[in-house]
Design a protein around this motif. Structure first.
Motif, mmCIF file in Angstrom:
data_model
loop_
_atom_site.group_PDB
_atom_site.id
_atom_site.type_symbol
_atom_site.label_atom_id
_atom_site.label_comp_id
_atom_site.label_asym_id
_atom_site.label_seq_id
_atom_site.Cartn_x
_atom_site.Cartn_y
_atom_site.Cartn_z
ATOM 1 N N GLY A 97 1.999 -9.673 4.272
ATOM 2 C CA GLY A 97 3.074 -10.237 3.456
ATOM 3 C C GLY A 97 4.395 -9.515 3.626
ATOM 4 N N GLY A 98 4.484 -8.639 4.634
ATOM 5 C CA GLY A 98 5.727 -7.923 4.883
ATOM 6 C C GLY A 98 5.989 -6.789 3.922
ATOM 7 N N CYS A 99 4.928 -6.290 3.277
ATOM 8 C CA CYS A 99 5.054 -5.201 2.300
ATOM 9 C C CYS A 99 4.331 -3.961 2.800
ATOM 10 C CB CYS A 99 4.490 -5.631 0.946
ATOM 11 S SG CYS A 99 5.357 -7.049 0.216
ATOM 12 N N GLN A 100 4.612 -2.839 2.150
ATOM 13 C CA GLN A 100 3.975 -1.582 2.542
ATOM 14 C C GLN A 100 2.835 -1.173 1.605
ATOM 15 O OE1 GLN A 100 7.642 -1.638 2.199
ATOM 16 N NE2 GLN A 100 7.472 -2.443 4.285
ATOM 17 N N GLU A 101 2.774 -1.753 0.418
ATOM 18 C CA GLU A 101 1.733 -1.396 -0.541
ATOM 19 C C GLU A 101 1.373 -2.620 -1.373
ATOM 20 O OE1 GLU A 101 -0.800 -0.079 -1.396
ATOM 21 O OE2 GLU A 101 -0.483 1.807 -2.499
ATOM 22 N N ALA A 102 0.163 -2.593 -1.922
ATOM 23 C CA ALA A 102 -0.294 -3.628 -2.853
ATOM 24 C C ALA A 102 -0.549 -2.985 -4.207
ATOM 25 C CB ALA A 102 -1.576 -4.278 -2.340
ATOM 26 N N TRP A 103 -0.144 -3.677 -5.271
ATOM 27 C CA TRP A 103 -0.526 -3.286 -6.616
ATOM 28 C C TRP A 103 -1.610 -4.242 -7.077
ATOM 29 C CZ3 TRP A 103 4.481 -1.899 -9.850
ATOM 30 C CH2 TRP A 103 4.961 -0.647 -9.411
#
Length: 288
Positions: free
Chosen positions: A165-171
């Motif tokens: 998703g083009g992110c570096q981390e998931a919450w």
């Protein structure tokens, strides 16, 4: 020179490191792990990590192959043998290998202890300047998240979803819509009233060592810290957000699910806490 790993009492080149295919860590994820940061050739906040390791072992009824007090010696030796100035030391203890694959605890198994060092730019991380983007995902993990278990498949899937998703981390988000924690970090938000919020320690989250130190620093600086659940909706409206972990220290979060957090740039409080944590970590790790 090859990187040097530790396997059950021996320091050997990492490409020669081996454990049995019958090891329960491999078969059942029946083990625990810890990761400690290294800055300036010194382990950071390591007593906190070893205390958590001891608790995780106790909760899973796994004996330590050597006294926990001696594990720091192994870590320090890996730092020295690998010439590590900045990076991480990873260690893992499993219930060990048994003669057969059986679910019950094998009486004859001796714990397996492996560790290795990894170089990483922690202080000069580009993400500290740009901030990181975070994606929310459902929390699919088991109920004893307070144990730092090697059973990390749900976190792997969460991290991969973030990357795709083009992110570096998931919450990760529970069924009630509240953020539990990151796939490999602790989640913080700063409210419009300048209150830091992070989830209360319980079996729902891992008690973060960096989280604990950052909370102490924040309170020392006069910030109010509330340990409570916060929803994804509340996080969207936060003034700032950041994450903490041993491998990343403190990193600003600049967007959540594509929505900017605050101004969409690293906030002043996040930057301040990162700087103060680094100062604290480097000062407390000195031995001279």
């Amino acid at each position: 020179m090859s990187d040097i790993a530790y396997v059950n009492g021996a320091y050997i080149p990492i490409d020669e490191a081996r454990v049995s295919i019958l090891d329960r860590g491999f078969l059942f994820a029946d083990g625990v792990y810890e990761v400690a940061a290294v800055i300036g050739g010194r382990l950071i906040d390591n007593e906190s990590h070893l205390s958590r390791l001891e608790r995780s072992l106790r909760e899973l009824r796994i004996g330590s192959p050597i006294p926990v007090s001696r594990i720091a010696e192994v870590e320090a030796e890996l730092v020295a043998r690998n010439g590590l100035s900045e990076g991480l030391v990873y260690l893992q203890i499993t219930r060990g290998a048994a003669a057969e694959r059986e679910f019950g605890f094998p009486a004859e198994a001796a714990p397996t202890f492996v560790a290795f060092a990894q170089k990483k730019n922690i202080i000069a991380s580009p993400a500290a300047e740009t901030g990181v983007k975070v994606l929310t995902v459902p929390d699919l993990r088991w109920a004893r998240r307070d144990i730092k278990s090697t059973a990390l498949l749900a976190q792997v899937l969460a991290k991969q979803a973030a990357l795709e998703g083009g992110c570096q981390e998931a919450w990760m988000v529970d069924q009630e819509g509240f953020v539990t924690e990151g796939s490999s970090s602790t989640a913080f938000i700063l409210t419009g009233a300048n209150v830091l919020v992070t989830r209360l320690n319980s079996s729902a989250v891992l008690p973060g060592c960096t989280r604990k130190a950052v909370q102490v620093i924040a309170e020392r600086e006069g910030l109010t810290v509330e340990e409570r659940s916060f929803s994804v909706a509340e996080a969207y409206e936060a003034k700032e957000a950041f994450l903490t972990s041993a491998s990343n220290l403190v990193l600003p979060v600049v967007s959540l699910d594509g929505r900017p957090i605050g101004s969409g740039a690293p906030g002043d409080t996040s930057r301040l806490l990162r700087r103060l944590y680094i100062e604290w970590a480097t000062n407390t790790s000195r031995t001279d």
